[in-house]
Design a protein around this motif. Structure first.
Motif, PDB file in Angstrom:
ATOM      1  N   SER A  79     -11.173  -3.402  -1.901  1.00 15.33           N
ATOM      2  CA  SER A  79     -10.546  -2.146  -2.332  1.00 15.33           C
ATOM      3  C   SER A  79     -10.298  -2.147  -3.832  1.00 15.33           C
ATOM      4  O   SER A  79     -10.584  -1.156  -4.516  1.00 15.33           O
ATOM      5  N   THR A 139      -9.493  10.479  -0.026  1.00 14.85           N
ATOM      6  CA  THR A 139      -9.611  10.055   1.375  1.00 14.85           C
ATOM      7  C   THR A 139      -9.512   8.539   1.500  1.00 14.85           C
ATOM      8  O   THR A 139      -8.796   8.025   2.375  1.00 14.85           O
ATOM      9  N   MET A 140     -10.208   7.820   0.640  1.00 12.34           N
ATOM     10  CA  MET A 140     -10.169   6.354   0.703  1.00 12.34           C
ATOM     11  C   MET A 140      -8.771   5.817   0.363  1.00 12.34           C
ATOM     12  O   MET A 140      -8.310   4.846   0.954  1.00 12.34           O
ATOM     13  N   ALA A 142      -5.950   7.413   0.928  1.00 10.46           N
ATOM     14  CA  ALA A 142      -5.118   7.692   2.107  1.00 10.46           C
ATOM     15  C   ALA A 142      -5.399   6.688   3.224  1.00 10.46           C
ATOM     16  O   ALA A 142      -4.469   6.197   3.872  1.00 10.46           O
ATOM     17  N   ILE A 143      -6.662   6.358   3.441  1.00  8.86           N
ATOM     18  CA  ILE A 143      -7.017   5.368   4.475  1.00  8.86           C
ATOM     19  C   ILE A 143      -6.421   4.012   4.133  1.00  8.86           C
ATOM     20  O   ILE A 143      -5.876   3.322   5.004  1.00  8.86           O
ATOM     21  N   LEU A 144      -6.520   3.606   2.866  1.00  9.53           N
ATOM     22  CA  LEU A 144      -5.933   2.330   2.449  1.00  9.53           C
ATOM     23  C   LEU A 144      -4.428   2.335   2.670  1.00  9.53           C
ATOM     24  O   LEU A 144      -3.860   1.368   3.191  1.00  9.53           O
ATOM     25  N   HIS A 145      -3.772   3.416   2.291  1.00 10.24           N
ATOM     26  CA  HIS A 145      -2.321   3.507   2.460  1.00 10.24           C
ATOM     27  C   HIS A 145      -1.937   3.436   3.936  1.00 10.24           C
ATOM     28  O   HIS A 145      -1.003   2.719   4.305  1.00 10.24           O
ATOM     29  N   ILE A 146      -2.630   4.182   4.768  1.00  7.30           N
ATOM     30  CA  ILE A 146      -2.339   4.177   6.204  1.00  7.30           C
ATOM     31  C   ILE A 146      -2.576   2.789   6.790  1.00  7.30           C
ATOM     32  O   ILE A 146      -1.767   2.282   7.581  1.00  7.30           O
ATOM     33  N   HIS A 147      -3.664   2.143   6.377  1.00  8.33           N
ATOM     34  CA  HIS A 147      -3.965   0.799   6.887  1.00  8.33           C
ATOM     35  C   HIS A 147      -2.901  -0.213   6.462  1.00  8.33           C
ATOM     36  O   HIS A 147      -2.452  -1.035   7.269  1.00  8.33           O
ATOM     37  N   SER A 150       0.361   0.443   8.396  1.00  6.37           N
ATOM     38  CA  SER A 150       0.327   0.255   9.843  1.00  6.37           C
ATOM     39  C   SER A 150       0.485  -1.206  10.227  1.00  6.37           C
ATOM     40  O   SER A 150       0.751  -1.526  11.375  1.00  6.37           O
TER      41      SER A 150
END
Length: 152
Positions: A79, A139-140, A142-147, A150
């Motif tokens: 990332s 988008t990437m 947001a995906i990194l943040h969500i991952h 979680s």
């Protein structure tokens, strides 16, 4: 902070905020003026600045997670490198667009119209590329943040 407010503050405000602010000109001056202002603000790849800022925020979030020991090491390293490469690429395209605008200004004052078509193609390409790349980076991010959130 829940996901909605994180997305609103980190993605909505820097991307949609300036365009929405320019749209506020419409009641006073009409939609044709607002559309012209919005088009001029995005014309020469100005959303790339937004993508660069999002890349910097994503790198910061990945480095912070790496320091805390959260997440997978390979994902965080990929990332960081990926967002740095995208930010550097965006910087190069902004440089090319800025040089094109500067050359266009100097050629217009000198009366030279030979490279006008190539600059117009670069400008149209920049408009599409700036929107697409900003959407991909957002988008990437947001995906990194969500991952990362979680895993807690």
């Amino acid at each position: 902070m829940n996901l909605f407010f994180w997305m609103l503050l980190n993605l909505g405000v820097p991307i949609v905020g300036p365009i929405f602010t320019l749209a506020l000109v419409a009641p006073a001056h009409g939609w044709h003026v607002a559309k012209a202002l919005i088009g001029a603000s995005v014309k020469d790849g100005q959303l790339f600045w937004c993508a660069i800022g999002l890349c910097a925020s994503a790198v910061y979030e990945a480095v912070t997670a790496l320091e805390r020991g959260n997440g997978e090491l390979s994902l965080l390293a990929f990332s960081i490198v990926g967002f740095c490469v995208v930010a550097f690429s965006c910087s190069i395209v902004v440089l090319l667009c800025s040089l094109s605008v500067c050359d266009e200004h100097w050629d217009a004052t000198a009366g030279d119209r030979t490279a006008w078509g190539a600059r117009r193609i670069l400008s149209r390409s920049a408009i599409g590329l700036t929107g697409l790349l900003t959407f991909i980076v957002a988008t990437m991010f947001a995906i990194l943040h969500i991952h990362l959130n979680s895993n807690f």
